[in-house]
Design a protein around this motif. Structure first.
Motif, mmCIF file in Angstrom:
data_model
loop_
_atom_site.group_PDB
_atom_site.id
_atom_site.type_symbol
_atom_site.label_atom_id
_atom_site.label_comp_id
_atom_site.label_asym_id
_atom_site.label_seq_id
_atom_site.Cartn_x
_atom_site.Cartn_y
_atom_site.Cartn_z
ATOM 1 N N ASP A 1 -16.159 3.365 4.914
ATOM 2 C CA ASP A 1 -15.136 2.763 4.069
ATOM 3 C C ASP A 1 -14.507 1.631 4.883
ATOM 4 O O ASP A 1 -15.171 1.065 5.759
ATOM 5 C CB ASP A 1 -14.136 3.811 3.570
ATOM 6 C CG ASP A 1 -13.580 3.442 2.194
ATOM 7 O OD1 ASP A 1 -13.592 2.251 1.836
ATOM 8 O OD2 ASP A 1 -13.132 4.344 1.461
ATOM 9 N N HIS B 1 -21.034 2.721 2.858
ATOM 10 C CA HIS B 1 -19.882 2.289 2.044
ATOM 11 C C HIS B 1 -18.845 1.576 2.894
ATOM 12 O O HIS B 1 -18.328 2.138 3.855
ATOM 13 C CB HIS B 1 -19.216 3.481 1.344
ATOM 14 C CG HIS B 1 -18.105 3.065 0.426
ATOM 15 N ND1 HIS B 1 -18.311 2.243 -0.665
ATOM 16 C CD2 HIS B 1 -16.773 3.300 0.439
ATOM 17 C CE1 HIS B 1 -17.163 2.022 -1.279
ATOM 18 N NE2 HIS B 1 -16.206 2.645 -0.626
ATOM 19 N N HIS C 1 -17.244 4.000 -7.116
ATOM 20 C CA HIS C 1 -16.501 5.084 -6.472
ATOM 21 C C HIS C 1 -16.463 6.226 -7.477
ATOM 22 O O HIS C 1 -16.195 5.985 -8.654
ATOM 23 C CB HIS C 1 -15.063 4.653 -6.165
ATOM 24 C CG HIS C 1 -14.949 3.466 -5.247
ATOM 25 N ND1 HIS C 1 -14.910 2.175 -5.703
ATOM 26 C CD2 HIS C 1 -14.846 3.380 -3.902
ATOM 27 C CE1 HIS C 1 -14.784 1.340 -4.669
ATOM 28 N NE2 HIS C 1 -14.744 2.038 -3.562
ATOM 29 N N HIS D 1 -17.926 8.630 -2.151
ATOM 30 C CA HIS D 1 -16.932 9.710 -2.042
ATOM 31 C C HIS D 1 -17.416 11.067 -2.579
ATOM 32 O O HIS D 1 -17.766 11.923 -1.796
ATOM 33 C CB HIS D 1 -15.579 9.301 -2.639
ATOM 34 C CG HIS D 1 -15.032 8.066 -2.000
ATOM 35 N ND1 HIS D 1 -14.830 7.972 -0.643
ATOM 36 C CD2 HIS D 1 -14.704 6.841 -2.505
ATOM 37 C CE1 HIS D 1 -14.380 6.764 -0.341
ATOM 38 N NE2 HIS D 1 -14.285 6.049 -1.453
ATOM 39 N N HIS E 1 -15.857 -2.061 2.881
ATOM 40 C CA HIS E 1 -15.250 -3.249 2.270
ATOM 41 C C HIS E 1 -14.934 -4.182 3.440
ATOM 42 O O HIS E 1 -13.868 -4.068 4.062
ATOM 43 C CB HIS E 1 -13.950 -2.907 1.535
ATOM 44 C CG HIS E 1 -14.079 -1.876 0.454
ATOM 45 N ND1 HIS E 1 -14.316 -2.187 -0.865
ATOM 46 C CD2 HIS E 1 -13.998 -0.515 0.496
ATOM 47 C CE1 HIS E 1 -14.361 -1.075 -1.594
ATOM 48 N NE2 HIS E 1 -14.184 -0.048 -0.788
#
Ligand code: ZN
Length: 423
Positions: free
Chosen positions: A290, A54, A190, A239, A56
């Motif tokens: 993340d 995960h 998410h 998450h 970004h």
């Protein structure tokens, strides 16, 4: 044909090999075994490239924005600043994200992308990726419009697959999820990230009211129960912090893959995901960094350690998560979570030649007793000597200088977000 050897090889599909080599050709691993190659790394470990479940990439230099704020004001700061960027700035930042990923030994990333710039950046610089284009929509017609607009901006290649990300159960309706799942592309979301999310979904109140125009009406159910009709192996869920025993059992029963992001969850004050309970229940869990919007970096080594610290502290047991288990979370298990296990995640002949070389020279874990523990506790991006994707070296420690321009362009984009007159 390339041939590398090191003091240790950790293939992850079997026991560590002392004095091992990896041979690859045409982008695929041909042979792994005991022996020395012409290119040998002393006091180092060769392991499969990390699979980041995960991220970004487009938020590679959002570090510190809103740090210490509650979730509502935090997300507002983030959105306001993002709005100051031009499309070329987003690409510049995504390129920085790719460099920092390779530098941390990451060779595959599951990237949830707002603009699609991550797909271009990953393909240009040679990082394998599934780029899930984000949609935020109560009305599935709106979701379709966002998807089609974003999809038209990006290109799928043999290295970069395009997927879709209905953002979260508090910003997307079940019909939006159904639309996304009907597209036949990878889907990621998410889920159950914070108690704030549960509070909004159950009662329509709490800090998430700060993003009001984006919110779905309360569903009267908790997050996992809200998505229950669409949960399955096709929906990667990042998450899963606010989940109880029954919800964990449901995730396992439906074979729902989970991306565990312990640093992000800790820094945003969301809590500690019950990773040992999920694994024991049979949930496929991969590790995710993340992004620097919520964690300080794409540093997988920090993430591995955070996963261990958090799991052991939460369960008050030193055996809640071991070094070898953590390493599996960031390689083979993350590959399973992304449904890429036939291609990446272990150094197995036939799989893609994705690997990284980590130096242990001068670390307190050398001479090595347990190579998995040495990498997990003693490793860092500064110790990554080389990262190879598809048999091609994409990062070399001694050539760090070549990324200076990528860093300086991304830094100008950050200055624009901070409203600096120089930008
Ligand atoms: Zn995320």
């Amino acid at each position: 044909m390339s041939h590398l050897s090191a003091e240790w090889v950790l293939p992850l599909d079997g026991p560590p090999i002392r004095g091992g080599f990896v041979r690859y050709e045409g982008g695929r691993i041909v042979e792994v075994g005991e022996g020395r190659a012409e290119r040998h790394f002393d006091e180092a470990v060769i392991l499969p490239g990390f699979v980041n479940a995960h991220a970004h990439l487009e938020y590679a230099n959002y570090a510190g924005f809103g740090d210490g704020s509650p979730f509502g004001p935090w997300i507002r700061t983030h959105v306001d600043r993002k709005n100051r960027l031009r499309p070329e700035d987003m690409l510049a930042i995504a390129r920085l994200g790719v460099v920092d990923s390779l530098r941390s030994g990451i060779t595959t990333v599951a990237d949830y992308s707002f603009s699609g710039a991550a797909a271009t950046a990953a393909d240009d610089l040679g990082l394998r990726a599934i780029v899930y284009l984000e949609v935020f929509a109560v009305d599935p017609v709106d979701a379709r419009r966002q998807w089609e607009e974003k999809r038209a901006q990006v290109r799928e290649t043999h290295r970069v697959r395009i997927g879709v990300s209905p953002h979260a159960p508090y910003t997307c309706s079940l019909d939006t999820y159904r639309f996304c799942l009907s597209l036949g592309v990878p889907v990621g979301t998410h889920l159950a990230e914070s108690a704030n999310e549960t509070e909004w979904l159950l009662h329509g109140r709490g800090p998430l009211q700060g993003i009001a125009p984006l919110l779905v009406p309360p569903t009267g159910r908790r997050a996992v129960a809200t998505l229950e009709p669409v949960l399955g192996p096709e929906l990667l869920c990042a998450h899963c912090v606010d989940v109880d025993g029954r919800e964990i059992a449901l995730l396992a029963e439906r074979d729902v893959p989970v991306a565990h992001c312990p640093r992000s969850n800790a820094l945003l004050g969301c809590g500690i995901a019950p990773v040992a309970l999920m694994r024991d229940a049979g949930v496929v869990v991969g590790l995710g960094t993340d992004s620097p919007a919520s964690t300080p970096s794409f540093d997988v080594f920090e993430e591995l350690r955070a996963a261990i610290f958090a799991a052991r502290a939460r369960d008050q047991r030193a055996d809640a998560l071991g070094a070898a288990d953590a390493l599996a979370l960031a390689t083979v298990d993350a590959a399973r979570a992304l449904r890429l296990e036939s291609e990446v995640g272990t150094l197995t002949p036939g799989k893609r030649a994705d690997l990284t070389v980590v130096s242990l020279a001068g670390s307190p874990y050398h001479p090595v007793e347990d190579p998995a523990a040495a990498v997990v506790f003693g490793g860092s991006p500064e110790r990554v000597l080389e990262t190879v994707v598809d048999g091609r070296t994409r990062y070399r420690r001694q050539e760090e200088e070549q990324w200076r321009e990528v860093r300086s362009i991304a830094s100008a984009a950050r200055a624009r977000m901070l409203g600096s007159p120089a930008a």
